[in-house]
Design an enzyme around this catalytic site. Sequence first.
Site, short mmCIF file in Angstrom:
data_model
loop_
_atom_site.label_atom_id
_atom_site.label_comp_id
_atom_site.label_asym_id
_atom_site.label_seq_id
_atom_site.Cartn_x
_atom_site.Cartn_y
_atom_site.Cartn_z
N ARG A 9 -1.05 8.83 21.53
CA ARG A 9 -1.38 7.59 20.81
C ARG A 9 -2.64 6.96 21.37
O ARG A 9 -3.43 6.37 20.63
CB ARG A 9 -0.20 6.62 20.80
CG ARG A 9 0.85 7.09 19.80
CD ARG A 9 1.76 6.03 19.26
NE ARG A 9 1.19 4.96 18.50
CZ ARG A 9 1.24 4.84 17.15
NH1 ARG A 9 1.79 5.78 16.41
NH2 ARG A 9 0.75 3.79 16.56
N THR B 284 -4.04 1.80 14.72
CA THR B 284 -3.76 2.13 13.32
C THR B 284 -4.95 1.79 12.42
O THR B 284 -5.34 2.59 11.57
CB THR B 284 -2.51 1.33 12.85
OG1 THR B 284 -1.44 1.58 13.75
CG2 THR B 284 -2.12 1.73 11.44
N ARG C 242 -9.31 7.99 15.75
CA ARG C 242 -9.37 7.14 14.56
C ARG C 242 -10.63 6.28 14.56
O ARG C 242 -11.22 6.02 13.50
CB ARG C 242 -8.12 6.26 14.50
CG ARG C 242 -6.87 7.07 14.14
CD ARG C 242 -5.61 6.27 14.36
NE ARG C 242 -4.45 6.83 13.70
CZ ARG C 242 -3.24 6.27 13.73
NH1 ARG C 242 -3.05 5.15 14.39
NH2 ARG C 242 -2.23 6.83 13.09
N HIS D 125 -1.70 11.35 12.22
CA HIS D 125 -0.46 10.61 12.49
C HIS D 125 0.04 11.02 13.86
O HIS D 125 -0.03 12.19 14.22
CB HIS D 125 0.60 10.96 11.44
CG HIS D 125 1.97 10.51 11.85
ND1 HIS D 125 2.40 9.22 11.68
CD2 HIS D 125 2.99 11.18 12.46
CE1 HIS D 125 3.64 9.11 12.16
NE2 HIS D 125 4.01 10.28 12.64
N PHE E 291 0.82 -1.23 0.00
CA PHE E 291 0.00 0.00 0.00
C PHE E 291 0.85 1.28 0.00
O PHE E 291 0.32 2.38 0.12
CB PHE E 291 -0.97 0.00 1.19
CG PHE E 291 -0.28 -0.19 2.54
CD1 PHE E 291 0.32 0.87 3.19
CD2 PHE E 291 -0.25 -1.44 3.14
CE1 PHE E 291 0.95 0.70 4.42
CE2 PHE E 291 0.37 -1.63 4.38
CZ PHE E 291 0.98 -0.55 5.02
P1 IDP Z 1 0.59 4.36 12.89
O1 IDP Z 1 0.09 5.48 11.98
O2 IDP Z 1 -0.48 3.88 13.84
O3 IDP Z 1 1.88 4.68 13.58
P2 IDP Z 1 2.09 2.78 10.95
O4 IDP Z 1 2.36 1.31 11.02
O5 IDP Z 1 3.24 3.71 11.22
O6 IDP Z 1 0.87 3.08 11.94
O7 IDP Z 1 1.49 3.06 9.51
C1 IDP Z 1 1.47 4.34 8.94
C2 IDP Z 1 0.18 4.53 8.16
O8 IDP Z 1 0.11 3.60 7.07
C3 IDP Z 1 -1.09 4.25 8.96
O9 IDP Z 1 -1.47 5.36 9.75
C4 IDP Z 1 -2.09 3.92 7.88
O10 IDP Z 1 -2.57 5.10 7.24
C5 IDP Z 1 -1.23 3.13 6.89
N1 IDP Z 1 -1.23 1.70 7.16
C6 IDP Z 1 -0.44 1.02 8.06
N2 IDP Z 1 -0.65 -0.30 8.05
C7 IDP Z 1 -1.60 -0.50 7.11
C8 IDP Z 1 -2.24 -1.71 6.60
O11 IDP Z 1 -1.98 -2.85 7.03
N3 IDP Z 1 -3.17 -1.52 5.63
C9 IDP Z 1 -3.48 -0.31 5.12
N4 IDP Z 1 -2.90 0.85 5.55
C10 IDP Z 1 -1.97 0.75 6.52
MG MG Z 2 3.79 5.04 12.76
#
Ligand code: IDP
Ligand code: MG
Length: 167
Positions: free
Chosen positions: A91, A97, A108, A125, A58
């Site tokens: 957080r 997430t 969220r 974020h 993605f």
């Molecule tokens: P976070 O934003 O909770 O720290 P991260 O793993 O850093 O999570 O991922 C960054 C961003 O990437 C997420 O906020 C989300 O928009 C997207 N994302 C992360 N994992 C997935 C997934 O498994 N499927 C679709 N989008 C994802």
């Molecule tokens: Mg992150």
Amino acid sequence: MNQAVLILIKPDGLKKSLTGNILTRLSETKLEIVAAKMARVSRELAEEHYKYLRDKPFFEELIKYLRGELHDRKKAMALIYWGKEAIKKCRELAGATNPEEAEPTSIRGAYGRILTSGLYENVIHVSSNEEEAAREIKLWFNPDEIIVDLYPTKENVIKDFKKKVWA
Ligand code: IDP
Ligand code: MG
């Protein structure tokens, strides 16, 4: 120990007019805002911000999402919150997430959604640890945009440096 955390209101949050709601929710933390700005997100900035996800299927859509290309809003709002346990507090308020797994009352959980493509559109974020916060804050802000001294700085003398000033 005071901590700094980078918060981004992502383009979906801006498009849904959620800035006020999100800032109100974050004010529950009693943390201090030490920097804030609207930012145009270049491809370089977006790719650097999410570089640890480069190999995910993605990734390309995620870059478009952060740049505002999915929402016709080519901007994000960047803020730094500062205070005790800032990362944990923010957080927790943000929620998981995956917006479907996030607490319904979290930011969220309340405002996020999953696109049919599978991408999580999750409105904000929040840096996930101190090391990530430092890396991200230095990426999004210059030292003189932050009203406290967070990290070591150095002085550069730049000759013939061009900068826009008010006419
Ligand atoms: P976070 O934003 O909770 O720290 P991260 O793993 O850093 O999570 O991922 C960054 C961003 O990437 C997420 O906020 C989300 O928009 C997207 N994302 C992360 N994992 C997935 C997934 O498994 N499927 C679709 N989008 C994802
Ligand atoms: Mg992150």
